[in-house]
Design a protein around this motif. Structure first.
Motif, PDB file in Angstrom:
ATOM      1  N   UNK A   8      85.495  33.634  21.344  1.00 51.11           N
ATOM      2  CA  UNK A   8      86.419  32.605  21.347  1.00 51.11           C
ATOM      3  C   UNK A   8      87.922  33.530  20.562  1.00 51.11           C
ATOM      4  N   UNK A   9      86.907  33.598  19.037  1.00 49.33           N
ATOM      5  CA  UNK A   9      88.170  34.244  18.006  1.00 49.33           C
ATOM      6  C   UNK A   9      88.260  35.556  18.659  1.00 49.33           C
TER       7      UNK A   9
ATOM      8  N   UNK B 264      76.605  26.788  12.518  1.00 47.04           N
ATOM      9  CA  UNK B 264      76.620  26.742  14.540  1.00 47.04           C
ATOM     10  C   UNK B 264      78.146  26.607  14.922  1.00 47.04           C
ATOM     11  N   UNK B 265      79.075  25.494  14.933  1.00 46.88           N
ATOM     12  CA  UNK B 265      80.304  26.252  15.032  1.00 46.88           C
ATOM     13  C   UNK B 265      80.646  27.055  14.748  1.00 46.88           C
ATOM     14  N   UNK B 266      80.652  27.982  13.786  1.00 51.92           N
ATOM     15  CA  UNK B 266      80.812  29.541  13.748  1.00 51.92           C
ATOM     16  C   UNK B 266      80.373  30.348  14.730  1.00 51.92           C
TER      17      UNK B 266
ATOM     18  N   UNK C 159      79.414  29.778  17.220  1.00 53.24           N
ATOM     19  CA  UNK C 159      79.748  29.216  18.990  1.00 53.24           C
ATOM     20  C   UNK C 159      81.156  29.653  19.211  1.00 53.24           C
ATOM     21  N   UNK C 160      81.963  29.425  18.519  1.00 53.87           N
ATOM     22  CA  UNK C 160      83.234  30.215  18.060  1.00 53.87           C
ATOM     23  C   UNK C 160      83.347  32.058  17.983  1.00 53.87           C
TER      24      UNK C 160
ATOM     25  N   UNK D 288      91.106  35.728  20.392  1.00 56.23           N
ATOM     26  CA  UNK D 288      91.987  35.608  19.924  1.00 56.23           C
ATOM     27  C   UNK D 288      92.806  36.490  19.150  1.00 56.23           C
TER      28      UNK D 288
END
Lengths: 288, 607
Positions: free
Chosen positions: B130-131, B122-124, B126-127, B134
């Protein structure tokens, strides 16, 4: 120091989520994925109470507590209760995600998709404390979270009800055989967790805005707090939440605005890899 | 007739696939529907990956969308940035990247089980934005990335060509995943979902197998991403949202997570639903959530489940021909043959939980061709001892020897592979499996057929599968329950389940058997079959350790009896000796007056 205060204030919210997870986990052994959504609902009810209805602080708090407690009760009845007594433990993985999604969707339908500003109930002038500045409302959030976490910890260790809840999380059948009403206890835990989330809606909303997908990041960071603190440990969750908030704040301040989530993710993976039971969790052994 | 339908299943499937592939070129469907088919194929790949993880290994992976993004960006970047536009290169690179991401997230995420993997993945998701930010030089950031036109052997691939590619990749994936899931590996995944403890008794490393399944599930997501990048020619962060992750999850439960083709049905419903019901956009999340709730509570087998139920009902009423019975195998006398039993010895074994000393200084020896019984009141440490021997607990002190090998503290699956098998107080029985298949899983670790062999259905696979089936059937016949072979194993009654567990245990040709309260809850006739089975194992030279409450049964079966009380060994001896021991009598009858008792010395290990 200002960064520390910011980290602690954000961390307090994560601690609150962790506390909510633990209250339910300790009483019924269920991980309630939707708890962060309860906190989200609390911020919206705080907005409705304070802005739409123009209520004073105390009725707003009561509205939040009662409203979210009812939502939590419904969630337990619909998404958790039907699964009790099933042999496979995976049902709750799906149903609590389902409940969380429904809450997200309902919030978006009722209050819209734009963030709403929840007014701060305390004066907005920042205080200077220990060489950093902090808003009074954030200070209150930190202090009340600490109080709640420590209070719940003591309560679960020293009160009869708390011990009964620990016992039923450990072994439902054995606890039921001792005359503990495990169903009522499970429901009670949901209601308590909901009420706590509702009361804090005003303070949390003042820091985050009320927004329908608030639950996603809160669920994640609350879980990171649990991973750090060890599941089922109220003190661990409290510390884990503050630690997560501090990591987040320092990463944002010193590495860059895109990075705090990535850094927290890295910490999360490391903890799972090195100390899968959390820094404060004891190793449990499997039972057959 | 039935046999004909069965035999021509493959040609019919190929014909339908050919029709689907040729449809746009032949003018059967227009561009809108061709695009719809491609989107369904892509979504079904995403869903299929989730099904493997959720429906078979029982882990919730929410990160399909992140892997989808990885596939799309990797394929997009190597086309634009490196000029590698060949579709095979793009698909290969996407798969490699997905495997890498799968390992990085799966290795920590699967350490604990439960919600860890769900949260990591799940975190992945949401990231993802962001990624993308970056890595802006590679991804184009929020503006997105226009991809190059894909090529195949130097020729540009567009329109119908691309359609062929997408449908073919999906078809090949489904053929492979079918071969994997409808094999002994799929059966063991199902065991893993139901009970990791049972999986480790089969000699399976739960952690490694879950990691393997999770990484396999990552592959179709990356393929889907690469195909999507080729289809749209543009990749932007808005595609890879949590809402998409939820729609993949909803499609999985609608189609039925524990099925191969349910993924296609779920993807079809979801894609068509999204295209036609656009005015319900606002309620989208509520609808997805409702599906998840419904699926979790009432109809957790999805459309695939309904289809199978419908087929079964039609067959019962004679509307459809019956499925051909599995070919009879392994004629001849059912015998156990000889077992290579091993000496199992505990030396001053200790186990404490916190301050509670569950076992203290227990030394016993169980020899091949003998039945060694452990008796004692509840809480005396019998099951603790079994759990130590089978590796579910680590000893706090003392030694545990299998032959000349020290096994104390080794993980359960390693001990199982050394030839120690067991049954459970409450039989552990998986769902969605026939009795024969379940018994055959007992041979998973000892008679291994590789994954690649299963994927490609090589001759070695067929040989291994036939041998497994024959052996399972033989063992069921040996225990007198041959007629249960093709019934779902979780439909059996308790007594039969215990016998099935014995058959499953025997299938691995083990050296040491641990029977945990094997007689409890059985009626007289079941008990007799069981006594006979234990007798056979002893005759065949196996080492049997029996934990049992039923004292008459123990007296009848055991060669040596050890009596435990409060974690200590209070007596050991032959059944006659134990029967005459007054301390044992006191334990069992509850006589506590010490004046009644002679100060009997425990005859520890004396023979």
């Amino acid at each position: 120091m200002t960064t520390v205060w910011a980290g602690l204030a954000t961390g307090a919210i994560y601690s609150l989520v962790a506390i909510g997870y633990n209250v339910v986990l300790l009483a019924s052994g269920t991980f309630n994925f939707a708890h962060a959504q309860l906190l989200m609902a609390g911020t919206f009810l705080a907005y409705t109470g304070a802005v739409t209805l123009g209520l004073p602080v105390l009725p707003t708090l009561l509205l939040g507590a009662a409203g979210v407690a009812v939502v939590a009760l419904l969630e337990e009845r619909i998404a958790i209760r039907p699964l009790l007594g099933r042999s496979d433990a995976h049902g709750a993985l799906i149903t609590t995600v389902g409940a969380a999604t429904i809450l997200d969707g309902l919030a978006a339908v009722i209050w819209g998709r734009e963030p709403l500003t929840v007014p701060s109930v305390l004066p907005d002038e920042p205080l200077t404390l220990l060489g950093g500045t902090v808003r009074p409302v954030d200070l209150a959030l930190i202090a009340l979270t600490l109080l709640t976490g420590v209070g719940l910890h003591l309560w679960s260790r020293h009160s009869l009800l708390g011990l009964a809840s620990l016992a039923s999380a450990e072994d439902r059948e054995a606890a039921a055989a001792r005359g503990i009403n495990v169903r009522l206890l499970g429901t009670g835990a949901f209601v308590l967790a909901g009420a706590i989330a509702g009361v804090f809606g005003l303070l949390v909303g003042a820091r985050t805005y009320a927004v329908f997908d608030l639950g996603h990041s809160l669920a994640l960071f609350g879980f990171v707090a649990i991973a750090i603190g060890g599941s089922g440990s109220q003190l661990g969750g409290l510390i884990g939440g503050f630690a997560t908030g501090l990591v987040y704040a320092f990463a944002a301040r010193y590495i860059g605005a895109e990075f705090p989530q990535i850094v927290v993710f890295g910490v999360f993976l490391l903890i799972l890899f090195l100390r899968p039971r959390g820094l404060f969790g004891a190793a449990l052994e499997r039972r057959v | 007739m039935a046999l004909l339908a069965h035999r021509f299943r493959l040609p019919i499937a190929l014909l339908l696939l050919g029709l689907l592939l040729a449809a746009p070129a032949a003018g059967l469907i227009d561009a809108y529907w061709a695009r719809t088919v491609m989107l369904i194929a892509i979504l079904s790949l995403l869903v299929s990956g989730l099904n493997v993880v959720l429906g078979y290994a029982g882990e919730l992976a929410l990160g399909q969308v992140a892997l989808y993004a990885v596939g799309a960006y990797v394929a997009g970047y190597i086309g634009v940035g490196l000029g590698a536009t060949d579709v095979f290169l793009a698909l290969g690179a996407a798969v490699l990247a997905a495997v890498a991401v799968g390992l990085v997230t799966g290795i920590p995420g699967l350490r604990l089980g439960g919600w860890s993997l769900a949260m990591v993945t799940f975190f992945l998701v949401i990231l993802v934005p962001n990624l993308i930010d970056v890595f802006e030089p590679f991804t184009g950031g929020t503006l997105g990335l226009a991809t190059a036109v894909p090529t195949l052997f130097g020729a540009e691939l567009t329109g119908d060509g691309l359609y062929l590619l997408i449908v073919a990749v999906a078809a090949i994936w489904f053929a492979l995943v079918r071969n994997l899931l409808l094999s002994r590996h799929g059966d063991v995944f199902l065991v893993l979902r139901q009970s990791p403890i049972l999986a480790s008794v089969l000699g399976v490393s739960v952690y490694r197998l879950k990691l393997l399944v999770y990484v396999i599930g990552a592959i179709p997501a990356a393929l889907a991403g690469a195909l999507f990048a080729m289809l749209d020619g543009f990749v932007a962060p808005e595609t890879f949202t949590f809402a998409l992750a939820l729609s993949v999850l909803a499609a999985s439960v609608i189609g039925g997570s524990t099925s191969v083709y349910g993924a296609i049905a779920g993807a079809l419903v979801m894609q068509l639903g999204q295209q036609t019901l656009t005015r319900f956009q606002d309620w989208q999340l509520v609808i997805y959530g409702g599906f998840l709730l419904l699926a979790g509570i009432v109809f957790n087998r999805g459309l695939a489940g309904l289809w199978h139920d419908g087929l079964a009902a039609a067959r019962r009423r004679g509307l459809l021909p019956k499925a051909p019975a599995a070919a009879a195998v392994a004629e001849g006398e059912a015998e156990l043959g000889t077992l290579d039993g091993a000496v199992l010895r505990t030396e001053e074994l200790e186990k404490s939980f916190g301050g509670n000393k569950a076992l203290q200084g227990v030394s016993i020896e169980a020899r091949p061709g003998e039945v060694t019984a452990l008796i004692g009141p509840n809480g005396s440490g019998k099951t603790t001892l079994l759990n130590l021997i089978s590796g579910f607990y680590r000893p706090s002190g003392g030694r545990l020897m299998l032959g000349e090998t020290e096994i104390g503290g080794r993980p359960a699956y390693r001990i199982a592979r050394l030839g120690v098998t067991r049954t459970f107080q409450t039989p552990l029985i998986p769902k969605d499996m026939t009795t024969r298949a379940f018994v055959a899983t007992g041979r998973y670790a000892t008679h291994k057929v590789g994954i690649a062999t299963a994927l490609l259905r090589l001759p070695a696979f067929r040989r291994g599968y036939r041998a497994d089936d024959a052996e399972a059937l033989r063992l069921l016949r040996l225990l007198g329950i041959e007629e249960t072979a093709d019934r779902p194993v979780d439909s059996l009654a308790l007594g039969t389940r215990r016998l099935v567990e014995v058959a499953r245990a025997l299938a691995s040709r083990p050296r040491v058997f641990l029977f945990d309260e094997v007689g409890s809850g059985l009626d007289e006739s079941d008990l007799r079959v069981l006594e006979h089975a234990v007798g056979m194992i002893r005759e065949a030279g196996g080492t049997v350790i029996l934990v049992e409450h039923n004292f008459p049964l123990v007296l009848k079966l055991a060669d040596r009896i050890h009596v435990l009380s409060q974690g200590r060994l209070i007596a050991s001896g032959t059944p006659a000796e134990i029967q005459a021991d007054r301390r044992v009598l006191a334990e069992y009858t509850g006589a506590t007056d010490p004046a009644d008792l002679e100060p009997a010395e425990p005859r520890k290990g004396g023979r």
